[in-house]
Design an enzyme around this catalytic site. Sequence first.
Site, PDB file in Angstrom:
ATOM      1  N   GLU A 125       0.899  -1.162   0.000  1.00  0.00           N
ATOM      2  CA  GLU A 125       0.000   0.000   0.000  1.00  0.00           C
ATOM      3  C   GLU A 125       0.930   1.202   0.000  1.00  0.00           C
ATOM      4  O   GLU A 125       1.753   1.350   0.902  1.00  0.00           O
ATOM      5  CB  GLU A 125      -0.888  -0.074   1.247  1.00  0.00           C
TER       6      GLU A 125
ATOM      7  N   CYS B 251      -1.944   8.019   4.955  1.00  0.00           N
ATOM      8  CA  CYS B 251      -2.036   7.601   3.540  1.00  0.00           C
ATOM      9  C   CYS B 251      -3.268   8.195   2.891  1.00  0.00           C
ATOM     10  O   CYS B 251      -3.331   8.343   1.677  1.00  0.00           O
ATOM     11  CB  CYS B 251      -2.147   6.092   3.422  1.00  0.00           C
TER      12      CYS B 251
END
Lengths: 499, 499
Positions: free
Chosen positions: B254, B291
């Site tokens: 990710e 994120c």
Amino acid sequence: MNENIIGYHSSALGNSSFKTINPKTNQENETELTEATREEVNLACALAASAFKKYRRVSGKDRATFLHTIAEEILNIGDPLLELYMSESALPKGRAEGERSRMIGQLKSFAALIEKEDWREISFESVENKIRKLLIPIGPIAVFGASNFPFAFSTAGGDTASALAAGNPVVAKNHPMHAGTGAMIAKAIQTAAKKTGMPDGVFSNLNSNSHEVGKNVVQNKHIKAVGFTGSLKGGRALFDIANQRDEPIPVFAEMGSINPVVITQNALKERSNEIASMYADSITTGVGQFCTSPGLLLTIKSAASEAFVSELSKQLQHKNEGCMLHPSIYEGFINNRNTILAQDEVNAVLQLKEGEMANSANAALVEVPGAIFLKNTKLHQEVFGPFSMVVSCDNEEQLLEIIQNLEGQLTATIMAEESDVQTLDTLVDALQDRVGRLVYNGVPTGVEVCEAMTHGGPYPASTDSRFTAVGTNAIRRWVRPFTFQNLPESLLPNSLKNA
Amino acid sequence: MNENIIGYHSSALGNSSFKTINPKTNQENETELTEATREEVNLACALAASAFKKYRRVSGKDRATFLHTIAEEILNIGDPLLELYMSESALPKGRAEGERSRMIGQLKSFAALIEKEDWREISFESVENKIRKLLIPIGPIAVFGASNFPFAFSTAGGDTASALAAGNPVVAKNHPMHAGTGAMIAKAIQTAAKKTGMPDGVFSNLNSNSHEVGKNVVQNKHIKAVGFTGSLKGGRALFDIANQRDEPIPVFAEMGSINPVVITQNALKERSNEIASMYADSITTGVGQFCTSPGLLLTIKSAASEAFVSELSKQLQHKNEGCMLHPSIYEGFINNRNTILAQDEVNAVLQLKEGEMANSANAALVEVPGAIFLKNTKLHQEVFGPFSMVVSCDNEEQLLEIIQNLEGQLTATIMAEESDVQTLDTLVDALQDRVGRLVYNGVPTGVEVCEAMTHGGPYPASTDSRFTAVGTNAIRRWVRPFTFQNLPESLLPNSLKNA
């Protein structure tokens, strides 16, 4: 002349063409295929991307109708399709009919799956129901036809059926060995797309007998995943190309297997002949050209195992020679078989008789000691065709060591007696680590299409053991989860709206 | 001195060591970490492979007990863990406590999942029930700690919890920025493994502040998959290493996102200040080190959008500066922000004031015209930290074109009014193509742990959009389907037995 199919249109921009070969005669078939150009690759992929915007919004029921119509259009072709199939593969009529039924059955099973929305794994966050998830299609899929299943694993095979079912357009790369069959099926899909009002570009079919077209398709930015069934070399090449893209894409390649079979001493003592007969059939089914063909028989060396090898050899000897799919596949069979025979301490139990007819193979059976098999990984290579190797082990420990050191496989099989069951735990555990499917007292050939099936396994059986290529879960390869958080009812897909 | 944890033992074979840094003072913390050697990498991976043979046979209930015990042991450390976390990350106590709760909650949610066997997707062939399928673990998993979540996405974070839950051993690579915290948690996991009788090697933790150890772990033949949360550069490097192995392995990385937010004219007219306040908070949450931080605000240029930009700037100006996770992260923030500022036609709405304390960042807000953003992909790069960019579009078409040409993202958000809903179909469709989660009238920061969550998205948000890193389905990354065909009851796993 069979042109490339690009959405609703036919296209033949290139100057080069090729014909397929009838392996029984070594003569060219009549059908001529126009090799796709770079421009046609780009056109097909761009059209697929534009079709995706519409196709992903087509309802499950309408996509199901599309799949059913594909099945009908293929059946409507009738005998000419079966005849072309046979002349391009040397496979007999019974197999052509059976494989067509399988292909039709697959299309219908994915149609049945998407009639309801359960397959989308709909999930609502439990507290306020504001977070809602479902599976969505990932985009245009490149599908590579398999040499050994012109129907079930090619143009309208499982990869195409599952990709279209999920809501993804497909760009198929026609397999050069049966490109006429592929072109005929592609036209049926095109007709079905038009009849059911699917967007132009939902399906394209590109002809090629080189590697260039396939490479260009996989490198095209519009392609979002790849389905492939074939050799390790071919699958790995596509996998590497896909992973080296700026935007890497998933490749599901099913690359074959030698499918170990363990036969216990008790089984050999109780029913050596029965097992020999069962395996003589399995080894020669489809001239041994199945991914799940049993290429490796593991036993402990004993009088019973010797009797079994001798009986299996006798039974195989009585099988007719069979014409292989293509001269190059026949050539590969002979070369790979000879490579095995040239290794130290390999005993040719049965063989060396070449076929009498063109490209026809007789079954081959070799035997090697366990210690040699352990040391020499050349002996682990698949010999695609009617070939099997008996590995005669010194003891249980050596047999287990061989399994633990085996490359990943699609299947493994245990042939055993009731009295063995209590002792098989360790064996089951070791095999589980190396394969995707474990068969007990049966043969690995024959892969039933059902939800409980796994066709795939640890590398190099397939590039990603987390997915299956057969059964309804094969759809998972082409979808991703998507979460809607706090969206108003009217903006949600129907299946996420409040009951 | 904090040694490497290799199964039940501590190990410090190497001569090199390192300390972590307190970003608030630029001083080294006291804890010293011994860098893992090549030998220790091999030991940990081999021990994990040997533990796998036992661990995969441990019942779901016993694995759940292991996860619960890890949670207890971590809580038992108490304040010293929170203090070390704070001194290694500069994150405040409230965040430390909140993130610890999240980590504990994740461990418990995976424990709850595996108490029952439903998660294994058990499937029986319908006719004779002879073909039975379930999900099985794939083998030792390498887990890379994330810089920005020392608890929830690191040593005992979601990757470790889901991998252990599925029945896979874990080899963790301790994140160098908070390696003391990681070592403390690793000891808690080790204690829990011993207390619950898990096999030696079910968990290891390797210290390193170089890339070499991580590379060696991913190349080790015993490792069967990789979990990573971090930068695109780091994630892609591991992805490439894993795919170039003789036996390629899946990598779920990710890799961050700029998380576009579309704000309609009506929303700007109705509640400009409210939205500005909401987003000033979201942009600066955790000093922008999420994120899912909203790095891209898309509007149509108008009087209302100008008023919004000005209000947002004012609100951001009132935020306190925040110390970033590490001097190198602060440096990266400054460099990346300056790269953006150096591009043509970028208007610095707010900023240029450097922080007063060590490694402390003030929020930055820039504005660019839509046409410029479309042309210059340097403007699409993530600036990790309290930074956001307003893209002022000429019209709806340009805004849509920007979305269609955006790289893959974790999230997108739409801020709109009731009166907009009917016009948002095309926008929802375009965003769906580019992201993994779509938020409506909210902020993307905050990723709820629930089954309906998707944390992942089209590349480069993650390496494989078909999986999520958050929520119970994250377990899917580490399992594969396995089919038993015709096995006697007693050889089947308990969950596949009749009734």
